[in-house]
Design a protein around this motif. Structure first.
Motif, short mmCIF file in Angstrom:
data_model
loop_
_atom_site.label_atom_id
_atom_site.label_comp_id
_atom_site.label_asym_id
_atom_site.label_seq_id
_atom_site.Cartn_x
_atom_site.Cartn_y
_atom_site.Cartn_z
N LYS A 149 0.82 -1.22 0.00
CA LYS A 149 0.00 0.00 0.00
C LYS A 149 0.85 1.26 0.00
O LYS A 149 0.45 2.29 -0.51
N PHE A 150 2.03 1.17 0.62
CA PHE A 150 2.91 2.33 0.73
C PHE A 150 4.08 2.28 -0.25
O PHE A 150 5.00 3.09 -0.17
N GLY A 151 4.04 1.33 -1.19
CA GLY A 151 5.11 1.23 -2.19
C GLY A 151 6.43 0.78 -1.61
O GLY A 151 7.49 1.15 -2.10
N LEU A 152 6.38 -0.05 -0.57
CA LEU A 152 7.60 -0.47 0.12
C LEU A 152 7.87 -1.97 -0.01
O LEU A 152 8.68 -2.51 0.73
N SER A 153 7.23 -2.62 -0.95
CA SER A 153 7.39 -4.08 -1.11
C SER A 153 8.84 -4.49 -1.30
O SER A 153 9.24 -5.58 -0.88
N ASP A 154 9.64 -3.64 -1.92
CA ASP A 154 11.04 -3.98 -2.18
C ASP A 154 11.88 -4.07 -0.90
O ASP A 154 12.98 -4.59 -0.92
N LEU A 155 11.35 -3.59 0.24
CA LEU A 155 12.10 -3.66 1.50
C LEU A 155 11.95 -5.00 2.21
O LEU A 155 12.70 -5.32 3.12
N ILE A 156 10.98 -5.79 1.80
CA ILE A 156 10.70 -7.05 2.50
C ILE A 156 11.81 -8.07 2.23
O ILE A 156 12.16 -8.33 1.09
N THR A 157 12.34 -8.60 3.33
CA THR A 157 13.33 -9.68 3.26
C THR A 157 12.81 -10.83 4.12
O THR A 157 11.74 -10.73 4.73
#
Length: 170
Positions: A149-157
């Motif tokens: 929702k916040f455009g932060l999917s690339d931070l998920i590890t």
């Protein structure tokens, strides 16, 4: 000295203000702002400061140490205000005054955003997402869906939990 590859873990922890990419955000009438704390094996407290640009008194809050989570805060700025958040990494990391390498620090710059009064179109999806999260105070939400929702999917590890607790400091 800290061994075992843990040096600087505190300052390497993710801390993200949930604002548009420009880092300028108008909370609107709800006054709701949010931040995301990344995973940590030894969480520390969080310092949140609000510095009004009109010269009014700065306010600071210290939030308790928590694992990865979404934190919602009520902050209705009356004028443009600089919002600064940082982990209290200095607790337990006292330097050695006789160490010639003591100038090396394990701290990182704070997360900075500007809170403004005039709502822009880019603020509305953030406001909507934060209002949805507010209904989940004390519960957990899907990490993947929330970060998307916040455009932060690339931070998920792999370190991130599947569910994030929603903590409200309202």
């Amino acid at each position: 000295r800290v061994g075992g590859g843990t040096r600087g873990e505190c300052s390497a922890r993710k801390l993200v203000h949930l604002v548009p990419e420009s880092s300028v955000y108008a909370p609107g009438s709800s006054g709701l702002i949010g931040l995301l704390q990344g995973p940590s094996t030894s969480p520390v407290s969080l310092k949140v400061s609000f510095k009004p640009e009109n010269g009014s008194k700065e306010t600071t809050r210290t939030l308790p140490a928590t694992p990865a989570s979404v934190v919602l805060i009520a902050a209705t700025p009356l004028s443009p205000t600089v919002w600064e958040s940082s982990f209290n990494c200095t607790s337990g990391e006292a330097g050695n005054g006789s160490d010639p390498m003591a100038f090396v620090q394990a701290t990182s710059p704070p997360a900075l955003s500007l809170l403004v009064l005039d709502v822009e179109p880019s603020d509305q999806p953030i406001q909507s997402a934060l209002n949805t999260l507010q209904a989940q105070c004390g519960a957990t939400v899907s990490t993947a869906q929330t970060m998307a929702k916040f455009g932060l999917s690339d931070l998920i590890t792999d370190e991130w939990p599947k569910q994030l607790p929603v903590q409200c400091s309202l």
